[in-house]
Motif scaffolding. Structure first.
Motif, PDB file in Angstrom:
ATOM      1  N   ASN A  26       0.837  -1.198   0.000  1.00 50.53           N
ATOM      2  CA  ASN A  26       0.000   0.000   0.000  1.00 50.53           C
ATOM      3  C   ASN A  26       0.877   1.256   0.000  1.00 50.53           C
ATOM      4  O   ASN A  26       0.604   2.214  -0.734  1.00 50.53           O
ATOM      5  CB  ASN A  26      -0.927  -0.005   1.216  1.00 50.53           C
ATOM      6  CG  ASN A  26      -1.855   1.168   1.218  1.00 50.53           C
ATOM      7  OD1 ASN A  26      -2.652   1.350   0.303  1.00 50.53           O
ATOM      8  ND2 ASN A  26      -1.743   2.010   2.243  1.00 50.53           N
ATOM      9  N   VAL A  28       3.893   1.572  -1.154  1.00 49.00           N
ATOM     10  CA  VAL A  28       4.527   1.703  -2.469  1.00 49.00           C
ATOM     11  C   VAL A  28       3.560   2.349  -3.454  1.00 49.00           C
ATOM     12  O   VAL A  28       3.919   3.292  -4.171  1.00 49.00           O
ATOM     13  CB  VAL A  28       5.002   0.326  -2.996  1.00 49.00           C
ATOM     14  CG1 VAL A  28       5.403   0.398  -4.459  1.00 49.00           C
ATOM     15  CG2 VAL A  28       6.145  -0.197  -2.143  1.00 49.00           C
ATOM     16  N   PHE A  29       2.323   1.864  -3.493  1.00 48.77           N
ATOM     17  CA  PHE A  29       1.345   2.426  -4.425  1.00 48.77           C
ATOM     18  C   PHE A  29       1.000   3.872  -4.079  1.00 48.77           C
ATOM     19  O   PHE A  29       0.904   4.716  -4.974  1.00 48.77           O
ATOM     20  CB  PHE A  29       0.067   1.575  -4.468  1.00 48.77           C
ATOM     21  CG  PHE A  29       0.204   0.362  -5.338  1.00 48.77           C
ATOM     22  CD1 PHE A  29       0.382   0.483  -6.703  1.00 48.77           C
ATOM     23  CD2 PHE A  29       0.149  -0.906  -4.785  1.00 48.77           C
ATOM     24  CE1 PHE A  29       0.511  -0.632  -7.513  1.00 48.77           C
ATOM     25  CE2 PHE A  29       0.276  -2.028  -5.585  1.00 48.77           C
ATOM     26  CZ  PHE A  29       0.456  -1.898  -6.954  1.00 48.77           C
ATOM     27  N   GLU A  30       0.801   4.179  -2.808  1.00 53.01           N
ATOM     28  CA  GLU A  30       0.488   5.562  -2.427  1.00 53.01           C
ATOM     29  C   GLU A  30       1.631   6.491  -2.795  1.00 53.01           C
ATOM     30  O   GLU A  30       1.395   7.592  -3.283  1.00 53.01           O
ATOM     31  CB  GLU A  30       0.174   5.643  -0.935  1.00 53.01           C
ATOM     32  CG  GLU A  30      -1.202   5.123  -0.599  1.00 53.01           C
ATOM     33  CD  GLU A  30      -1.554   5.316   0.863  1.00 53.01           C
ATOM     34  OE1 GLU A  30      -0.706   5.763   1.656  1.00 53.01           O
ATOM     35  OE2 GLU A  30      -2.714   5.008   1.211  1.00 53.01           O
ATOM     36  N   ASN A  31       2.862   6.054  -2.582  1.00 47.65           N
ATOM     37  CA  ASN A  31       4.018   6.872  -2.934  1.00 47.65           C
ATOM     38  C   ASN A  31       4.113   7.052  -4.445  1.00 47.65           C
ATOM     39  O   ASN A  31       4.386   8.139  -4.934  1.00 47.65           O
ATOM     40  CB  ASN A  31       5.299   6.239  -2.394  1.00 47.65           C
ATOM     41  CG  ASN A  31       6.489   7.135  -2.572  1.00 47.65           C
ATOM     42  OD1 ASN A  31       6.412   8.333  -2.353  1.00 47.65           O
ATOM     43  ND2 ASN A  31       7.600   6.560  -2.976  1.00 47.65           N
ATOM     44  N   TYR A  32       3.863   5.998  -5.187  1.00 49.17           N
ATOM     45  CA  TYR A  32       3.961   6.044  -6.639  1.00 49.17           C
ATOM     46  C   TYR A  32       2.923   6.985  -7.240  1.00 49.17           C
ATOM     47  O   TYR A  32       3.219   7.768  -8.142  1.00 49.17           O
ATOM     48  CB  TYR A  32       3.782   4.644  -7.221  1.00 49.17           C
ATOM     49  CG  TYR A  32       3.866   4.603  -8.729  1.00 49.17           C
ATOM     50  CD1 TYR A  32       5.115   4.605  -9.358  1.00 49.17           C
ATOM     51  CD2 TYR A  32       2.726   4.559  -9.516  1.00 49.17           C
ATOM     52  CE1 TYR A  32       5.211   4.570 -10.738  1.00 49.17           C
ATOM     53  CE2 TYR A  32       2.815   4.524 -10.904  1.00 49.17           C
ATOM     54  CZ  TYR A  32       4.045   4.529 -11.510  1.00 49.17           C
ATOM     55  OH  TYR A  32       4.135   4.506 -12.880  1.00 49.17           O
ATOM     56  N   TYR A  33       1.704   6.938  -6.725  1.00 49.16           N
ATOM     57  CA  TYR A  33       0.613   7.721  -7.308  1.00 49.16           C
ATOM     58  C   TYR A  33       0.439   9.107  -6.694  1.00 49.16           C
ATOM     59  O   TYR A  33      -0.406   9.873  -7.139  1.00 49.16           O
ATOM     60  CB  TYR A  33      -0.707   6.948  -7.232  1.00 49.16           C
ATOM     61  CG  TYR A  33      -0.756   5.809  -8.213  1.00 49.16           C
ATOM     62  CD1 TYR A  33      -0.814   6.051  -9.573  1.00 49.16           C
ATOM     63  CD2 TYR A  33      -0.726   4.500  -7.773  1.00 49.16           C
ATOM     64  CE1 TYR A  33      -0.842   5.014 -10.477  1.00 49.16           C
ATOM     65  CE2 TYR A  33      -0.757   3.444  -8.680  1.00 49.16           C
ATOM     66  CZ  TYR A  33      -0.822   3.708 -10.023  1.00 49.16           C
ATOM     67  OH  TYR A  33      -0.852   2.669 -10.922  1.00 49.16           O
ATOM     68  N   GLN A  34       1.243   9.473  -5.690  1.00 53.37           N
ATOM     69  CA  GLN A  34       1.056  10.774  -5.061  1.00 53.37           C
ATOM     70  C   GLN A  34       1.361  11.915  -6.022  1.00 53.37           C
ATOM     71  O   GLN A  34       0.855  13.015  -5.872  1.00 53.37           O
ATOM     72  CB  GLN A  34       1.879  10.908  -3.792  1.00 53.37           C
ATOM     73  CG  GLN A  34       3.349  11.158  -4.004  1.00 53.37           C
ATOM     74  CD  GLN A  34       4.086  11.267  -2.688  1.00 53.37           C
ATOM     75  OE1 GLN A  34       3.488  11.165  -1.625  1.00 53.37           O
ATOM     76  NE2 GLN A  34       5.357  11.472  -2.742  1.00 53.37           N
ATOM     77  N   ASP A  35       2.224  11.692  -6.994  1.00 55.02           N
ATOM     78  CA  ASP A  35       2.555  12.730  -7.960  1.00 55.02           C
ATOM     79  C   ASP A  35       1.723  12.620  -9.227  1.00 55.02           C
ATOM     80  O   ASP A  35       1.985  13.310 -10.209  1.00 55.02           O
ATOM     81  CB  ASP A  35       4.046  12.681  -8.300  1.00 55.02           C
ATOM     82  CG  ASP A  35       4.907  13.083  -7.112  1.00 55.02           C
ATOM     83  OD1 ASP A  35       4.441  13.887  -6.293  1.00 55.02           O
ATOM     84  OD2 ASP A  35       6.038  12.587  -7.004  1.00 55.02           O
ATOM     85  N   GLU A  36       0.719  11.765  -9.209  1.00 60.79           N
ATOM     86  CA  GLU A  36      -0.152  11.581 -10.364  1.00 60.79           C
ATOM     87  C   GLU A  36      -0.937  12.867 -10.627  1.00 60.79           C
ATOM     88  O   GLU A  36      -1.466  13.490  -9.717  1.00 60.79           O
ATOM     89  CB  GLU A  36      -1.123  10.426 -10.064  1.00 60.79           C
ATOM     90  CG  GLU A  36      -2.149  10.193 -11.131  1.00 60.79           C
ATOM     91  CD  GLU A  36      -3.139   9.106 -10.731  1.00 60.79           C
ATOM     92  OE1 GLU A  36      -3.800   8.607 -11.623  1.00 60.79           O
ATOM     93  OE2 GLU A  36      -3.242   8.783  -9.526  1.00 60.79           O
ATOM     94  N   THR A  48      -1.210  17.934  -9.053  1.00 59.95           N
ATOM     95  CA  THR A  48      -0.993  16.577  -8.562  1.00 59.95           C
ATOM     96  C   THR A  48      -2.053  16.223  -7.525  1.00 59.95           C
ATOM     97  O   THR A  48      -2.774  17.100  -7.026  1.00 59.95           O
ATOM     98  CB  THR A  48       0.402  16.425  -7.922  1.00 59.95           C
ATOM     99  OG1 THR A  48       0.462  17.243  -6.750  1.00 59.95           O
ATOM    100  CG2 THR A  48       1.509  16.795  -8.886  1.00 59.95           C
TER     101      THR A  48
END
Length: 77
Positions: A26, A28-36, A48
């Motif tokens: 979780n 990893v995914f939150e960190n990856y998508y935070q700059d989405e 973002t």
């Protein structure tokens, strides 16, 4: 390994994961998508997910503090 195979493998791991692994995944995914990019400002600048959340929190606080104008006041400006 194809994308479909990788997704199936990850799904298998997730289905059998304990709380510790799920929290790591979780994160990893939150960190990856935070700059989405989720929206755009009126000037066209990308917004973002973190910017969006911050702007919503700011707006909510402004409303709570009475820092806004009514539609009528806006129309009279």
């Amino acid at each position: 390994m194809s994308t479909a195979e990788l997704k199936n493998k990850i799904q298998y791991f997730l289905e059998n994961a304990d709380d510790k692994v799920l929290k790591i995944v979780n994160g990893v995914f939150e960190n990856y998508y935070q700059d989405e990019i989720v929206a755009f400002y009126p000037d066209g600048k990308p917004m973002t997910k973190n910017n969006y959340i911050t702007d919503i929190e700011t707006a909510n606080n402004q409303v709570k503090e009475g820092d806004y104008i009514s539609v009528e006041e806006l129309e009279n400006e």
